[in-house]
Scaffold this active site. Structure first.
Site, mmCIF file in Angstrom:
data_model
loop_
_atom_site.group_PDB
_atom_site.id
_atom_site.type_symbol
_atom_site.label_atom_id
_atom_site.label_comp_id
_atom_site.label_asym_id
_atom_site.label_seq_id
_atom_site.Cartn_x
_atom_site.Cartn_y
_atom_site.Cartn_z
ATOM 1 N N ASN B 385 0.814 -1.192 0.000
ATOM 2 C CA ASN B 385 0.000 0.000 0.000
ATOM 3 C C ASN B 385 0.861 1.261 0.000
ATOM 4 O OD1 ASN B 385 -1.954 1.938 0.299
ATOM 5 N ND2 ASN B 385 -3.079 0.868 1.888
ATOM 6 N N ASP B 386 1.598 1.465 1.095
ATOM 7 C CA ASP B 386 2.358 2.702 1.248
ATOM 8 C C ASP B 386 3.382 2.912 0.131
ATOM 9 O OD1 ASP B 386 0.998 3.227 3.591
ATOM 10 O OD2 ASP B 386 2.438 2.097 4.801
ATOM 11 N N VAL B 387 3.973 1.816 -0.373
ATOM 12 C CA VAL B 387 5.056 1.980 -1.347
ATOM 13 C C VAL B 387 4.572 2.419 -2.724
ATOM 14 C CG1 VAL B 387 6.579 0.356 -0.180
ATOM 15 C CG2 VAL B 387 5.054 -0.468 -1.978
ATOM 16 N N ALA B 426 1.616 2.739 7.464
ATOM 17 C CA ALA B 426 1.854 4.120 7.863
ATOM 18 C C ALA B 426 0.566 4.792 8.318
ATOM 19 C CB ALA B 426 2.490 4.904 6.721
#
Lengths: 108, 459
Positions: B385-387, B426
């Site tokens: 997700n965050d990447v 995050a």
């Protein structure tokens, strides 16, 4: 004073060596490298053994032994787990587990 | 006086540690390097028994045995997904051991070499920083293991309390240097514990790996200082090596995430983060069935897979590899895009995919693959997700702002395999999920991956 300078010399040189040896590592190996350096500082084990071995009272002995157990966990666990990780890196295609399909050669 | 041959054994071990680090920085020599380090540790541990006549040999050997069994069993049993927690834990106990050694030495300080004041100062440093390392690692462990929230924990007065703890530690350390004893040593270690907790609490989940690396360097420094206290050259060299390389590694990781180390530690205190801004989680998204996605993938010419931690948690990496193999056989060009911090710590994803025997050459690092997204038909994001969150580029307030991301948003179509609409580690919303180009495939990664696999095979 002389002796202090010798220790400082060792300290300074070790800092440069420590920086130099890992300066070109790829991010692929960050996890094993972190784990490997983590194992190396487990060598505080010899300090813990020394403290326990020269203990002059029961409380000091108990503390020394506790430190010995903790340091041994750090040292042995660190090296074993790093080896486990690296084993998968070095020989990923040598042996095929029973469940996996035999198609991997085409993937390269 | 330490026998010469014992000193020679220490020198040998020190050289081996240097070679071990050198080996660990290249894939070909890494395993050999690690084994060399282990061998050096065995030699040094045997040598210490001859440094001078030691008492309590039987309890010591028993303690070493207990620690060895605990460490080895833990290291063998742990799942690869839980690697970061284990490293944090091992680091913590190492720090604790160094702190205990320092407290004991402060108790019985006899001034074995030139300046007893310097020795006391070094011991005080070891007690405090060892405490920081232990407590910080425990908090890190709790965050990674999901025992507490992964969001930054900040309360009013935290910076003041932290500052007070550090100042008190310095003050007592100065006093200790003048008059060492067991009590001030214990207080120092306790202050270190407090400072360690306060240091790590405000660090957000995504930055935890950097903190593990930093605490690793801290422990190295404590071991080095402990070496000075005990008059042991090997501890000084080994600890300094770890302290220096660990610091460099920390800086490199922080750079990989587009952060500075200081920003990682204290960013949340400045109130800069708008965590989980939670803008309209009920906005419409497009979801699809595995069969729809199978058609998209099966008739694409270029596919990039973005694997994340969720993939490994669901143990879907073997099914994913099989899917990639089937697609490759259909003539689809498949590559894996590996973000430097994919997983829970830098390089973690490489370990996880190596475990699933994904061919090494299919793993492409971020800088190399980012220009290829534009010419890619389908990006399959599995448990990440965050990447791939564009907020890292577009939202200055976001905790991950400035982190280099995989440019999945530039592909023709994006497929997210997700368990739910929950935000990533995050704790921030991903705009890409609402993009018109995006299709969502809900469900457990393993189950969905199996369905997708059979759907592709049936094409």
């Amino acid at each position: 004073m002389d002796e202090a300078i010798i220790w400082l010399t060792i300290l300074a040189l070790s800092i440069f060596v420590g920086i130099e040896v890992i300066s070109k590592v790829s991010s692929t190996l960050h996890t094993p490298l972190m784990s490997g350096t983590n194992a190396i500082h487990g060598i505080i084990l010899i300090g813990a053994i020394f403290v326990a071995g020269t203990a002059d009272s029961a409380p000091v002995l108990v503390m020394g032994l506790a430190a010995t157990v903790l340091a041994a966990v750090n040292l042995v666990g660190g090296f074993v787990v790093t080896d486990r990780m690296l084993k998968m890196f070095s020989a990923p295609n040598k042996k095929t587990p029973g469940k996996a399909p035999a198609k991997k050669d085409g993937a390269a | 006086m330490i026998p010469v041959w014992v000193q020679a054994a220490y020198l040998f071990a020190a050289v081996c540690f240097i070679l071990a680090l050198k080996g660990l920085s290249s894939p070909k020599t890494a395993r050999r390097g690690n084994l060399l380090g282990a061998a050096a540790a065995v030699v040094a541990t045997a040598a210490v028994f001859f440094e001078r006549p030691l008492g309590n040999i039987v309890p010591i050997l028993a303690a070493v045995g207990v620690g060895t069994v605990l460490g080895a069993v833990g290291a063998r049993r742990v799942q690869m997904t839980q690697m970061p927690q284990l490293v944090a834990l091992f680091n913590g106990v190492g720090g604790a051991a160094a702190a205990i050694v320092a407290v004991v030495e402060l108790h019985g300080l006899s001034g074995t070499h030139s300046s007893a004041v310097v020795t006391a100062a070094a011991a005080a440093f070891t007690a405090v920083v060892g405490g920081v390392s232990f407590a910080g690692s425990v908090v890190t462990f709790a965050k990674l293991q999901g025992l507490m929230t992964t969001r930054p924990v900040v309360f009013p007065g935290l910076p003041v309390l932290f500052g007070a703890a550090v100042l008190a530690a310095v003050a007592i350390a100065v006093m200790t240097a003048a008059g060492p004893g067991l009590l001030p040593g214990t207080i120092l270690a306790a202050l270190g514990l407090l400072a360690g907790v306060l240091l790590v609490l405000p660090v957000g989940g995504a930055d935890v790996p950097i903190v593990i690396s930093l605490l690793n360097a801290f422990t190295g420094l404590t071991v080095a200082a402990g070496g000075y206290v005990l008059g042991n050259v090997l501890l000084l060299i080994a600890g300094t090596l770890v302290g220096a390389s660990g610091t460099l590694l920390t800086v490199m990781m922080a750079r990989g995430m587009g952060r500075s180390v200081l920003n990682t530690l204290f960013g949340a205190l400045k109130g800069g983060s708008t965590l989980g801004a939670g803008t309209a989680s009920d906005r419409p998204v497009r979801s699809a069935t595995p069969e729809d996605v199978a058609i998209m993938l099966g008739y694409a010419s270029r596919v990039i897979i973005v694997p994340g931690y969720g993939l490994a948690v669901a143990q879907a990496q073997h099914a994913l590899r099989e899917l990639a193999d089937v697609l490759t056989d259909r003539g689809v060009e498949v590559a894996y895009a590996i973000h430097p911090v994919a997983g829970r710590m830098p390089g973690h994803m490489n370990v996880l995919l190596a475990e699933a025997q994904v061919p090494y050459e299919q793993l492409v690092e971020m800088d190399e693959i980012n220009p290829r997204f534009k010419h890619t038909d389908v990006v399959l994001v599995v448990g990440a997700n965050d990447v791939v969150n564009p907020a890292a580029k577009t939202t200055p307030g976001a905790p991950i702002y400035g982190m280099p991301i995989l440019r999945a948003d530039e592909a023709q179509q994006i497929v997210f395999m997700k368990r739910s609409m929950r935000p990533g580690f995050a704790g921030i919303e991903n705009e890409l999920l609402y993009d018109p180009k995006t299709t969502l495939l809900f469900g457990d990664a393993k189950e969905t991956m199996d369905k997708l696999l059979s759907a592709v095979k049936a094409l």
